[in-house]
Design an enzyme around this catalytic site. Structure first.
Site, PDB file in Angstrom:
ATOM      1  N   HIS A   1       2.752   7.910   7.712  1.00 53.39           N
ATOM      2  CA  HIS A   1       3.964   7.108   7.921  1.00 53.39           C
ATOM      3  C   HIS A   1       5.206   8.000   7.925  1.00 53.39           C
ATOM      4  O   HIS A   1       6.165   7.729   8.640  1.00 53.39           O
ATOM      5  CB  HIS A   1       4.101   6.046   6.821  1.00 53.39           C
ATOM      6  CG  HIS A   1       2.946   5.086   6.777  1.00 53.39           C
ATOM      7  ND1 HIS A   1       2.256   4.805   5.632  1.00 53.39           N
ATOM      8  CD2 HIS A   1       2.352   4.365   7.758  1.00 53.39           C
ATOM      9  CE1 HIS A   1       1.288   3.950   5.888  1.00 53.39           C
ATOM     10  NE2 HIS A   1       1.318   3.664   7.179  1.00 53.39           N
TER      11      HIS A   1
ATOM     12  N   HIS B   1       1.855   6.603   3.233  1.00 46.52           N
ATOM     13  CA  HIS B   1       1.147   7.887   3.266  1.00 46.52           C
ATOM     14  C   HIS B   1       1.801   8.876   4.232  1.00 46.52           C
ATOM     15  O   HIS B   1       2.754   8.545   4.937  1.00 46.52           O
ATOM     16  CB  HIS B   1      -0.346   7.693   3.536  1.00 46.52           C
ATOM     17  CG  HIS B   1      -0.659   6.994   4.816  1.00 46.52           C
ATOM     18  ND1 HIS B   1      -0.385   7.550   6.041  1.00 46.52           N
ATOM     19  CD2 HIS B   1      -1.222   5.787   5.055  1.00 46.52           C
ATOM     20  CE1 HIS B   1      -0.787   6.711   6.975  1.00 46.52           C
ATOM     21  NE2 HIS B   1      -1.286   5.638   6.417  1.00 46.52           N
TER      22      HIS B   1
ATOM     23  N   LYS C   1       0.870  -1.179   0.000  1.00 46.96           N
ATOM     24  CA  LYS C   1       0.000   0.000   0.000  1.00 46.96           C
ATOM     25  C   LYS C   1       0.902   1.222   0.000  1.00 46.96           C
ATOM     26  O   LYS C   1       2.053   1.143   0.403  1.00 46.96           O
ATOM     27  CB  LYS C   1      -0.863   0.001   1.253  1.00 46.96           C
ATOM     28  CG  LYS C   1      -1.898  -1.095   1.253  1.00 46.96           C
ATOM     29  CD  LYS C   1      -2.937  -0.746   2.276  1.00 46.96           C
ATOM     30  CE  LYS C   1      -3.713  -1.956   2.700  1.00 46.96           C
ATOM     31  NZ  LYS C   1      -4.385  -1.721   3.965  1.00 46.96           N
TER      32      LYS C   1
END
Ligand code: ARG
Length: 593
Positions: A143, A140, A137
């Site tokens: 993070h 973003h 994933k």
């Protein structure tokens, strides 16, 4: 002018000082009620406590300051109400050259450990978990923020003497990996995977999810049926968890290894390191064992309607059902977190632990804490409130390449924009536009932009603000540091000599700067109690302003030797302090730019 250079345990010591008769006298007002400890600047001479003050007023100078010649003998004749602990003040004079001498010597001798001595009473082992992205994933903004804040907190703890275990806990487990396995067989290939694992896995993940949506769309009138791909992913994951899907597991392991390798590289650019990479997958088996234990301890209840397993926990206001087991018996994010923290405690025997995670996961960490309390874990009683280090969302973070962000795209974009700005600005001719410098400038800017905000603030990301050569930014700090380096380099004095006399430091610009340097310890202490980096960032912005004023008013080159030597020491200490602060933030100070 308000200065602060005393600290006292956890209590804040407010001390205001005014330069009166600027040339040689500094008057400091100490709220005596709060000054209960000796200061590390003056050591024993400055030891003041409430009872001392009350009992020894007549001979104040002797008792408080012993034979310290630095303190002027004529103490202010003060109308002090000694019984009023709130407003009581003792005013005394201290010759700035003496104070400056103490401060400069301290900074020069402590060097890159300046600011960190004697701050903590007992050394602890602290486990800090941060960044923790998910494989396949996108990485973003949360993070990124977690990485920057977590790295700062870890640096801070380490600097003051704690032992820190830095963990990156990857999201590498769950039904989505059943989906990814199918997706890779359908859309993936090894070549692209090796070239850019993050993007390739993400592409695969997006495509297979589109398939799931399509199947759901076509599933008949109520469109609730998720379809074959989804059903299969559940099955694959269940088998992975039970260890029977060996091919899928192998593939999954490869995704994981290759992603970690890539992550390591990118974190390196950000100056961020981890003691270890963990993953949710490591705790899958332990989660199943945990469920058994919960059953035995009668803590696990099964919901009659859904068939899910939960633990009852009480929050201040509510009763929460914390679900730890799916109806098919498999585990969840929360279950793995409980198993992980118990296991980590066994391995590292930490005194406390922090999870640097977005505010949006508040409930998750409340449940984690509640469950640990139910399990009567001893350390949670002492440090439970500090488990979840929350922070607000950054919105608007996107790169030219699109909305889905990848960490290296962000760093590359920062670097490219910096190079472009340098080329477009005539005034920045002297700025080195090599890739390495631009990369460090880009990273510094991103870090400072983030850490100057209070953790819980949400903010809108703006490339223009981040990369500003003016105003309060990472570039400004780097500029101040590089300028100090070049001044020291080209000052025409013996830069290694520490033979100097502070009586030549008479200008208020020098004293102001030195007093600000002296308050670095206070700032570090403040960060430590609040776990907020913004105190340090704002301290460094002020420091760079004082430095720039000093640059204008305190020439070193072509000055009489004594004056040049004394001023040089001030600049050296300013550089040490600035570099120490920047390093804590996670920035590599540049010698040239
Ligand atoms: N991987 C998670 C996410 O992206 C964050 C993990 C936070 N840490 C934890 N121990 N739960 O949302």
């Amino acid at each position: 002018m308000v200065i602060k250079f005393l600290r006292s345990g956890n209590k804040e010591v407010t001390q205001s000082g005014r330069t009166e008769a600027l040339e040689d006298i500094l008057t400091a007002n100490i709220k005596y009620r709060l000054v209960t400890k000796k200061t590390r600047l003056q050591d024993p001479q400055f030891y003041i406590s409430v009872s001392d003050v009350k009992e020894t007023i007549p001979g104040l100078n002797q008792t408080l300051f012993s034979d310290n010649q630095a303190i002027s003998q004529e103490l202010h004749p003060l109308p002090i109400d000694y019984t009023d602990e709130t407003n009581g003040r003792i005013n005394f004079f201290i010759k700035p050259c003496y104070l400056c001498n103490i401060i400069l010597k301290k900074v020069l001798s402590e060097g890159d450990t300046y600011g960190y001595h004697g701050i903590i009473k007992d050394k602890q082992t602290i486990l800090v978990e941060y960044s923790s992205p998910n494989i396949a994933k996108p990485f973003h903004a949360g993070h990124l923020r977690s990485a920057i804040i977590g790295n700062f907190i870890s640096n801070l703890y380490e600097a003051v003497g704690h032992k820190v275990i830095r963990i990156n806990y990857l999201g590498d487990w769950g039904t989505q990996y059943g989906l990814l396995a199918q997706g890779f067989n359908k859309y993936g290939n090894k070549e692209d995977l090796n070239k850019d694992p993050m993007k390739h896995l993400y592409m695969v993940y997006v495509k297979i999810n589109e398939d799931v949506s399509k199947e759901q769309q076509n599933s008949g009138p109520d469109k609730h049926e998720k379809g074959e791909t989804h059903r299969k992913s559940l099955e694959i994951f269940r088998n992975m968890e039970q260890g029977t899907a060996s091919e899928d597991l192998q593939l999954w392991k490869h995704f994981r290894d290759i992603s970690i390798e890539k992550y390591r590289e990118v974190y390196e650019r950000l100056n961020i390191k981890f003691t270890d990479y963990e993953g949710e997958s490591m705790y899958s088996k332990k989660s199943l064992e945990l469920i058994e234990e919960l059953k035995q301890r009668d803590l696990l209840h099964i919901d009659d309607t859904t068939g899910k397993g939960y633990i009852d926990i009480e929050d201040e206001k509510d009763n929460i059902k914390a679900v730890v087991q799916k109806s098919d018996g498999s585990t969840l994010y929360l279950t793995r977190d409980i198993a992980a923290v118990l296991d980590r405690h066994k391995r590292y025997n930490f005194d406390r632990t922090h999870y640097v995670v977005e505010d949006g996961q508040d409930l998750h960490f409340k449940m984690l804490k509640g469950i640990l309390q139910k399990l009567s874990v001893p350390w949670i009683q002492r440090y439970g409130d500090q488990i979840h280090i929350r922070f607000g969302r950054i919105s608007n973070l996107s790169t030219r390449k699109g909305k889905a962000v990848f960490l290296d795209d962000i760093l590359n974009e920062a670097k490219e924009r910096i190079i472009k700005t340098i080329h477009s600005k005539q005034t920045s001719k002297e700025v080195d536009s090599t890739e390495t410098v631009a990369d460090i400038l880009g990273v510094s800017s991103i870090i400072v932009q983030d850490l100057k905000e209070k953790r819980l603030n949400t903010y809108k990301f703006s490339w223009d603000k981040v990369l500003s050569f003016k105003g309060d930014s990472g570039i400004v700090l780097q500029y101040a540091h590089a300028r100090l380096c070049s001044l020291i380099d080209q000052c025409g004095c013996d830069i290694h000599s520490i033979d100097f006399d502070t009586k030549y430091l008479t200008e208020p610009e020098a004293i102001q700067l030195i007093l600000h340097i002296a308050s670095y310890e206070d700032t570090v202490d403040k960060c430590l109690t609040s776990l907020e980096a913004c105190h340090l960032v704002h301290y460094l912005f002020s420091l760079s302003k004082f430095i720039s004023v000093a640059h204008r008013n305190l020439k070193v080159k072509d000055q009489p030797k004594e004056i040049a030597q004394a001023r040089l020491q001030v600049f050296k200490c300013a550089k040490t302090t600035l570099a120490n602060g920047m390093t804590l933030l996670g920035i590599t100070p540049l010698d040239k730019m």
